[in-house]
Design an enzyme around this catalytic site. Structure first.
Site, PDB file in Angstrom:
ATOM      1  CG  ASP A 182      39.901 -28.301  63.958  1.00 50.40           C
ATOM      2  OD1 ASP A 182      39.124 -28.972  64.753  1.00 50.40           O
ATOM      3  OD2 ASP A 182      41.212 -27.960  63.956  1.00 50.40           O
ATOM      4  CD  GLU A 204      44.690 -32.047  59.849  1.00 45.91           C
ATOM      5  OE1 GLU A 204      45.951 -31.730  59.399  1.00 45.91           O
ATOM      6  OE2 GLU A 204      44.356 -32.160  61.014  1.00 45.91           O
TER       7      GLU A 204
HETATM    8  C1  LIG Z   1      47.501 -29.387  64.599  1.00 48.48           C
HETATM    9  C2  LIG Z   1      47.824 -29.849  63.285  1.00 48.48           C
HETATM   10  O1  LIG Z   1      48.344 -30.962  63.194  1.00 48.48           O
HETATM   11  N1  LIG Z   1      47.540 -29.113  62.294  1.00 48.48           N
HETATM   12  C3  LIG Z   1      48.071 -29.498  60.952  1.00 48.48           C
HETATM   13  C4  LIG Z   1      47.729 -28.366  59.688  1.00 48.48           C
HETATM   14  C5  LIG Z   1      48.306 -28.690  58.556  1.00 48.48           C
HETATM   15  C6  LIG Z   1      48.775 -27.625  57.735  1.00 48.48           C
HETATM   16  C7  LIG Z   1      49.156 -28.146  56.286  1.00 48.48           C
HETATM   17  N2  LIG Z   1      48.592 -29.140  55.729  1.00 48.48           N
HETATM   18  C8  LIG Z   1      50.674 -28.375  56.156  1.00 48.48           C
HETATM   19  O2  LIG Z   1      50.896 -29.536  56.306  1.00 48.48           O
HETATM   20  O3  LIG Z   1      51.386 -27.475  55.945  1.00 48.48           O
HETATM   21  C9  LIG Z   1      49.747 -29.743  61.106  1.00 48.48           C
HETATM   22  O4  LIG Z   1      50.149 -30.685  60.263  1.00 48.48           O
HETATM   23  O5  LIG Z   1      50.472 -29.155  61.663  1.00 48.48           O
END
Ligand SMILES: CC(=O)N[C@@H](CCC[C@H](N)C(=O)O)C(=O)O
Length: 372
Positions: free
Chosen positions: A69, A128
């Site tokens: 990413d 993100e």
């Molecule tokens: C690995 C990581 O931290 N990924 C993020 C992915 C975000 C998904 C989306 N923006 C949400 O908040 O639902 C995470 O916050 O887990």
């Protein structure tokens, strides 16, 4: 690429974090590096702010994909590093600067010494939010080079450098973003009875929301609702006419996300009546769970034999990853890379240990070479 170069590249990328689908500088930087190392075995395509790099194998029978990413977060960096973000209010606080550097390092090694199979390096925007994985894998650019297997890594602040970690089956949760807007009636702080106070409505809503998890769902299924941001009002002596909650829903069962949304909407109806207000909900982006294919996790573990990298069995986590949308259609896996940071993911002081860069590059290279 030497160890020194890895650190330099990581620090240069760290200084230019950009939000989802706005990664123009990042894309230019990556393209420059990729073009510097490219040979006639290498083909490059761009897709929006992402990049696909195809390295032709010497005698291919399949295509192996590695995804990184490339976006940052809207977080104001507080590390004090002399290579801190030069983009105010934006930070690589989830390690994507590490992921990109490792991908470049592994790419350079595979170009210098090609493997039998074709390899696709995927530089994917907007992890993100709002989610780049799904539209990217549906694009013609991607489908022309669709891999037979795919893998990715994520930095793990709580794991020591030199360790990697994964597990067969569920690794990361299903996620849905959550944006809730409240509209009532503002007024003077001394006359609450003439207003519809949205600070009070939204505050109670945050508290009630937690009961969806504790009373609405099977306690044996994992779930969490987090409100990360709450906004209301303008001044200390006026009642707020509007309020906004921003958060995320996480569940270990794909069906539980729907159940949470159903219960949340019932709660909204109740609050609209109780507080005589209007409430609108928007679920933003939704990511499918990350489910690892056990066969590839085992091959990954085997590929580390004879190295100094230690494999540790992981537990499933409530983090989300749009890489889940890739794994839904292409078998593969994701692993954690130990970076030993005193501060966690999404923290303004996240400080991953750069010694992990070469560990990550080696782990990626070993897995790809293990098919030779
Ligand atoms: C690995 C990581 O931290 N990924 C993020 C992915 C975000 C998904 C989306 N923006 C949400 O908040 O639902 C995470 O916050 O887990």
């Amino acid at each position: 690429m030497t160890a020194f170069d890895l650190q330099t590249v990581r620090r240069e990328l760290h200084q230019i974090p950009e939000l989802g689908f706005k990664e123009e500088k990042t894309q230019r930087y990556l393209l420059e590096k990729i073009r510097e190392m490219a040979t006639d075995r290498v083909d490059i395509k761009t897709w929006r702010t992402g990049i696909l790099v195809h390295v032709s194998g010497t005698n291919p029978s399949k295509r192996i994909g590695f995804r990184t990413d490339i976006d940052g977060l809207p977080i104001l960096e507080d590390t004090g590093f002399d290579f801190s973000s030069t983009h105010p209010g934006k930070m690589h606080a989830c390690g994507h600067d590490f992921h990109m550097t490792i991908a470049l390092a592994a790419l350079s090694r595979l170009i210098a010494q090609p493997v039998k199979d074709n390899v696709l390096f995927i530089f994917q925007p907007a992890e993100e939010g709002p989610g780049g994985a799904k539209p990217m894998i549906e694009s013609k650019e991607f489908l022309d080079w669709k891999p037979d297997t795919i893998f990715a890594l994520h930095i793990a602040p709580n794991l020591s450098v030199g360790k990697v970690s994964s597990k067969p089956g569920l690794l990361f949760a299903n996620t849905s973003e959550l944006f809730i807007d409240f509209k009532g009636l503002g007024g003077h702080a001394a006359y609450p009875h003439l207003t519809k106070d949205m600070t009070v409505a939204a505050s109670n809503f945050v508290v009630q929301l937690q009961q969806i998890v504790s009373r609405g769902l099977n306690p044996l299924d994992g779930s969490v609702i987090t409100i990360g941001k709450m906004e209301s009002g303008f001044v200390q002596n006026a009642i707020a006419e509007t309020a906004r909650l921003e958060g995320t829903i996480r569940t270990t069962e794909a069906s539980s996300i729907l159940l949470v949304k159903e219960k949340l909407e019932k709660l909204i109806k109740g609050f609209e009546i109780a507080y005589d207000c209007e409430i609108n909900v928007d679920y933003g982006s939704n990511y499918y769970q990350v489910v690892n294919d056990g066969k590839y996790v085992e091959l990954f573990q085997e590929s580390l034999a004879g190295s100094d990298i230690e494999y540790v069995q992981a537990s499933a986590a409530m983090t989300g990853e749009d890489f889940g949308d890739m794994l839904k259609v292409i078998p593969g896996f994701m692993f954690w890379l130990g970076v030993d940071s005193p501060y966690g993911l999404h923290h303004a002081k996240l400080a991953p240990n750069e010694a992990a860069l070469s560990v990550g590059a080696e782990a990626v290279e070993r897995f790809i070479r293990s098919f030779d």
